[in-house]
Motif scaffolding. Structure first.
Motif, PDB file in Angstrom:
ATOM      1  N   ASP A 110       2.303  -8.925  -2.966  1.00 31.07           N
ATOM      2  CA  ASP A 110       1.843  -7.634  -2.472  1.00 31.07           C
ATOM      3  C   ASP A 110       2.423  -6.555  -3.375  1.00 31.07           C
ATOM      4  OD1 ASP A 110       1.162  -5.334  -1.157  1.00 31.07           O
ATOM      5  OD2 ASP A 110       1.659  -6.062   0.840  1.00 31.07           O
ATOM      6  N   HIS A 146      -1.409  -4.557   4.772  1.00 32.18           N
ATOM      7  CA  HIS A 146      -1.931  -4.499   3.414  1.00 32.18           C
ATOM      8  C   HIS A 146      -2.854  -3.288   3.274  1.00 32.18           C
ATOM      9  CE1 HIS A 146      -0.150  -8.284   2.413  1.00 32.18           C
ATOM     10  NE2 HIS A 146      -0.875  -8.961   3.282  1.00 32.18           N
ATOM     11  N   TYR A 325      -3.108  -7.090  -4.016  1.00 27.81           N
ATOM     12  CA  TYR A 325      -2.924  -5.837  -3.264  1.00 27.81           C
ATOM     13  C   TYR A 325      -2.246  -4.764  -4.103  1.00 27.81           C
ATOM     14  CZ  TYR A 325      -4.000  -8.867   0.709  1.00 27.81           C
ATOM     15  OH  TYR A 325      -4.596  -9.757   1.557  1.00 27.81           O
TER      16      TYR A 325
END
Length: 471
Positions: A110, A146, A325
């Motif tokens: 992420d 996210h 992400y």
């Protein structure tokens, strides 16, 4: 004899004039114990986010020192290993130090969390936020959802597989097949991850699905005489892209040998899982009577195909950043990194000055240099740039060729050169990125004394940490 009296004696020998307490420097006043614990906890949590996102130990060390300095703790020591971070705050020679530790229990892809954390560190080092507010902000960052839905990430992984298939010379049907298989693997992997299945076995499942599905399509005669190895190679690149090849090289070059060994061990284990899945699927297919198909080689670059290959590499890098992400503002930079890397790789091959391994290393060095110079000016993490930029050059097809020779053809002798080629390309990519980032240091502005002391590639954290007394 007390410290103050000894200081008076030293000053009296140097200066016969009367000495008072006003002439003696005791150093900066430290915060109270609760504040020290809060600062150390904040610094450890920030370092944990960086390590979990794939940043190097040198990056985490420099960031932790910057945070502690910014909040009035000038005498701290940091020890980073792959699974834990320890920080010791010295309170002087007459008081026991305060030491705290945090375990890095999970890894995540992420990059939005990493980017938000780096923005927070910049605010901390510039004195724009208090320690309490910084702690609350970090809690918000680490618990936030996210930035976009999971299905967007799934489609991005499929787009990455399709772009890689185009890059290695696949036709339209194989491009769609590679994308579809990758989407299925991603969805199954998410379900297995929710059930806490170790990542090693997830790699086994992914490799088996990629190979088994392609063999099933080949046996159905939907492709005619075409080979599905290009689709499998694209899927394997996607599965290899999440491994910390860059982190291994960065930690080794920076002198963090324990952390480098831990990263290398994990990378080898995950690769072994992928190999196990591919070989298992091939063995089962051969046992069931599947016919052997020729495994295609990655075609060398052709001048006429360069525009298409550079575009496919740019799409690969952008899709990887999106699937991980990364902030939307970084997608264009990641695409540029992929395009530049593929252009340099192709030119080195076409010039006949280098084979695949030196060409991959040279292209990765250019990506690392550009990432180191431009990342902080563009407000994008260098880690996002370099990891995305080298994704199109990962040796997925070479890996599959070697495994096919072992499992389907029982030709171990022929597979060894292919395995060595794949391993050499992976190592060249990691080492090239580390070299490029190191060469970018003289170009970056404001290298502080702390940066020079931590000599080594820097891909995350503040470029100008708060001053630290090093004597």
């Amino acid at each position: 004899m007390g410290l103050a009296q000894r200081a008076r004696d030293v000053l009296r020998r140097k200066n016969p004039a009367p000495v008072t307490d006003a002439h003696i420097e005791y150093g900066p006043a430290l915060p109270d114990a609760p504040t020290i614990h809060l600062v150390l906890d904040l610094a450890l949590r920030i370092g944990e986010v960086q390590m979990a996102s794939g940043a190097g130990a040198a990056d985490a060390t420099a960031t932790i020192l910057a945070v502690t300095n910014a909040f009035g703790l000038p005498h701290c020591e940091v020890d980073v290993i792959y699974t834990s971070i320890t920080v010791c705050c010295h309170l002087g020679v007459d008081q026991a130090p305060i030491t705290t530790l945090r375990v890095v229990r999970s890894r995540s892809m992420d990059y939005s969390r990493l980017s938000d954390t780096e923005d927070l560190v910049r605010r901390i080092t510039s004195g724009e936020i208090s320690v309490g507010d910084a702690h609350s902000e970090l809690q918000r960052i680490t618990t936030a959802r996210h930035p976009y839905p999971r299905w967007v990430s799934t489609l991005a992984w499929g787009g990455m597989a399709a772009a890689i298939a185009v890059l290695i010379g696949a036709g339209p049907f194989l491009v769609m097949l590679a994308a579809l298989i990758t989407i299925v693997i991603d969805q199954i992997g998410r379900q297995l991850n929710r059930r806490a299945l170790p990542f090693f076995f997830q790699q086994v499942v992914g490799g088996a699905i990629a190979t088994g599905a392609a063999m099933a399509v080949y046996e159905s005669d939907l492709l005619g005489d075409a080979t599905t190895s290009l689709a499998v190679g694209a899927n394997l690149v996607v599965l290899l892209s999440g491994l910390s090849v860059v982190g291994v090289a960065q930690d080794a070059v920076s002198g963090y040998n324990v952390t480098a060994t831990g990263r290398a061990g994990e990378t080898l284990l995950m690769t072994a899982g992928l190999v196990t899945g591919v070989v298992l699927a091939l063995r089962i297919g051969v046992a069931l009577g599947a016919s052997e198909s020729a495994v295609a080689e990655r075609l060398p670059p052709v001048v006429g195909d360069l525009p298409l290959m550079i575009t496919a590499a740019a799409a690969t890098a952008a899709c990887f950043a999106l699937a991980s992400y990364a902030p939307l503002r970084s997608l264009l930079v990641a695409a540029a990194a992929g395009a530049i890397g593929q252009a340099v790789y192709s030119l080195l091959i076409l010039s006949t000055l280098a084979g695949p391994i030196p060409a991959a290393g040279g292209a990765a060095a250019v990506i690392g240099f550009c990432g180191g110079v431009l990342s902080r000016r563009l407000g994008v993490s260098a880690l996002v740039i370099v990891v995305s930029g080298i994704a199109p050059m990962l040796p997925g097809l070479s890996t599959y060729r070697a495994l096919y020779q072992v499992a389907a053809e029982n030709d171990l002798a022929s597979s060894i050169p292919e395995l060595m080629m794949a391993a050499g390309i992976a190592l060249a990519l990691g080492a090239g990125v580390a070299l490029g980032e190191f060469l970018a240091h003289p170009v970056q502005r404001g290298l502080s004394r702390l940066e020079r002391r931590l000599a080594g590639p820097r891909m995350s954290g503040p470029l100008n940490p708060a001053p630290r007394r090093l004597e």
